[in-house]
Scaffold this motif. Structure first.
Motif, PDB file in Angstrom:
ATOM      1  N   PHE A  74       6.367   2.768   6.930  1.00 47.11           N
ATOM      2  CA  PHE A  74       5.798   1.429   7.139  1.00 47.11           C
ATOM      3  C   PHE A  74       6.510   0.355   6.318  1.00 47.11           C
ATOM      4  CE2 PHE A  74       2.587  -1.914   6.311  1.00 47.11           C
ATOM      5  CZ  PHE A  74       2.370  -2.315   7.626  1.00 47.11           C
ATOM      6  N   LYS A  75       7.204   0.736   5.268  1.00 41.54           N
ATOM      7  CA  LYS A  75       7.811  -0.247   4.373  1.00 41.54           C
ATOM      8  C   LYS A  75       8.750  -1.198   5.101  1.00 41.54           C
ATOM      9  CE  LYS A  75       7.518   2.191  -0.042  1.00 41.54           C
ATOM     10  NZ  LYS A  75       8.289   2.873  -1.130  1.00 41.54           N
ATOM     11  N   ALA A  76       9.467  -0.704   6.101  1.00 48.18           N
ATOM     12  CA  ALA A  76      10.415  -1.570   6.823  1.00 48.18           C
ATOM     13  C   ALA A  76       9.682  -2.709   7.522  1.00 48.18           C
ATOM     14  CB  ALA A  76      11.200  -0.738   7.833  1.00 48.18           C
ATOM     15  N   VAL A  77       8.547  -2.403   8.155  1.00 45.30           N
ATOM     16  CA  VAL A  77       7.755  -3.444   8.813  1.00 45.30           C
ATOM     17  C   VAL A  77       7.168  -4.391   7.771  1.00 45.30           C
ATOM     18  CG1 VAL A  77       5.697  -3.902  10.206  1.00 45.30           C
ATOM     19  CG2 VAL A  77       7.233  -2.020  10.808  1.00 45.30           C
ATOM     20  N   ALA A  78       6.659  -3.837   6.676  1.00 43.40           N
ATOM     21  CA  ALA A  78       6.055  -4.660   5.628  1.00 43.40           C
ATOM     22  C   ALA A  78       7.069  -5.627   5.029  1.00 43.40           C
ATOM     23  CB  ALA A  78       5.477  -3.760   4.548  1.00 43.40           C
ATOM     24  N   GLU A  79       8.281  -5.154   4.794  1.00 39.88           N
ATOM     25  CA  GLU A  79       9.301  -6.017   4.213  1.00 39.88           C
ATOM     26  C   GLU A  79       9.765  -7.080   5.203  1.00 39.88           C
ATOM     27  OE1 GLU A  79      12.278  -3.302   2.921  1.00 39.88           O
ATOM     28  OE2 GLU A  79      11.113  -2.603   1.172  1.00 39.88           O
ATOM     29  N   ARG A  80       9.790  -6.734   6.489  1.00 41.10           N
ATOM     30  CA  ARG A  80      10.214  -7.699   7.509  1.00 41.10           C
ATOM     31  C   ARG A  80       9.307  -8.923   7.520  1.00 41.10           C
ATOM     32  NH1 ARG A  80       9.584  -5.664  13.406  1.00 41.10           N
ATOM     33  NH2 ARG A  80      10.456  -3.821  12.367  1.00 41.10           N
TER      34      ARG A  80
END
Length: 291
Positions: A74-80
């Protein structure tokens, strides 16, 4: 935990970020790829701050999965989207410590709700600056910590409470009519992790004998407010409030009893919603995805 250590079959995601197109779709697609279905979801856009808030419960369709792997994905979506977010096991019970002084109505309501299973928390201890509630607490088989406080030992007493909170891995301190003002050091240490019940529908009658003040003014409504604790006394973000109509026939003692009932149920709701990850900070306010 469910099925095996660190593996989850139901998870709850809470997030907030600047409102942009595609947030819900990005979240839903990510969890679909991870093998999760949406069981419950709530969203809110604060049109004034342009912030987006979301709480979603997912259930695994292909068996339990490691929580750490899900967070990493999920980190990739959160950082986006530059999100503030939390992802945890639905079945993890919040660990709480309750602080109380001499009035036990809110304390008893929390203990009773916990004992019968309607409050999804683990009450790990009760702390008090008086001995009055010991018998009640020990009847529920909960550890009772008598921590007397005075102007001379306030810093040491608060350090004891914080040590207990750290040692017991506590998520929330509940001030259930704990009649002490917390220091700025303690409120800073417990930011977003301490809830107080105030004996009025804020802003309202403060100080000694609030219901007697209300009676003297001939009020038609009395109430209570649950809020997060901040350095500014009784000014923290409001979580829940309730009121009840009264009239000229109600004596001060009756107002006290009515008020205690309101306080108990308002604080109970606030603690339950915290435990269920339903409260999201929004500046000096909160977004509460209550049912």
């Amino acid at each position: 935990m469910t099925q095996q250590s660190n593996h989850v079959s139901e998870i709850v995601l809470t997030l907030s970020c600047d409102d942009k197109p595609g947030i819900v779709a990005a979240v839903a697609n990510l969890f679909a790829l991870q093998g999760f279905n949406i069981r419950e979801s709530s969203q809110f856009e604060d049109v004034h701050s342009k912030r987006f808030f979301m709480r979603t419960v997912f259930e695994a369709s292909e068996g339990a999965k490691p929580l750490g792997d899900i967070k990493s994905a999920f980190k990739a979506v959160a950082e986006r989207y530059d999100m503030q977010w939390s992802l945890c096991d639905v079945h993890r019970r919040a660990r709480i410590v309750i602080a109380v002084s001499k009035w036990g109505h809110c304390l008893n309501n929390l203990l009773n709700s916990w004992k019968r299973g309607s409050l999804p928390v683990d009450i790990v201890a009760v702390v008090s600056n008086h001995e009055d509630m010991r018998e009640l607490v020990e009847w529920y088989d909960v550890p009772y910590h008598y921590m007397p406080v005075s102007p001379d030992n306030k810093a040491e007493q608060e350090a004891q409470i914080l040590e207990l909170i750290d040692d017991q891995d506590v998520d929330l301190l509940v001030l259930a009519r704990y009649m002490q003002i917390l220091s700025s050091n303690m409120t800073d240490a417990l930011k977003g992790r301490a809830i107080n019940i105030h004996h009025s529908f804020l802003p309202g009658f403060k100080g000694a004998k609030p219901y007697h003040q209300a009676y003297a003014r001939g009020v038609k409504l009395i109430g209570a407010t649950a809020h997060f604790v901040t350095e500014d006394l009784d000014e923290g973000p409001i979580i829940e409030q309730d009121v009840e109509r009264v009239s000229h026939i109600n004596e001060p003692e009756e107002l006290v009893e009515i008020g205690r009932d309101i306080e108990s149920r308002v604080l109970g709701r606030a603690v339950r919603w915290f435990a269920q990850q339903r409260i999201l900070p929004n500046g000096n306010k909160t977004v509460v995805f209550s049912r």
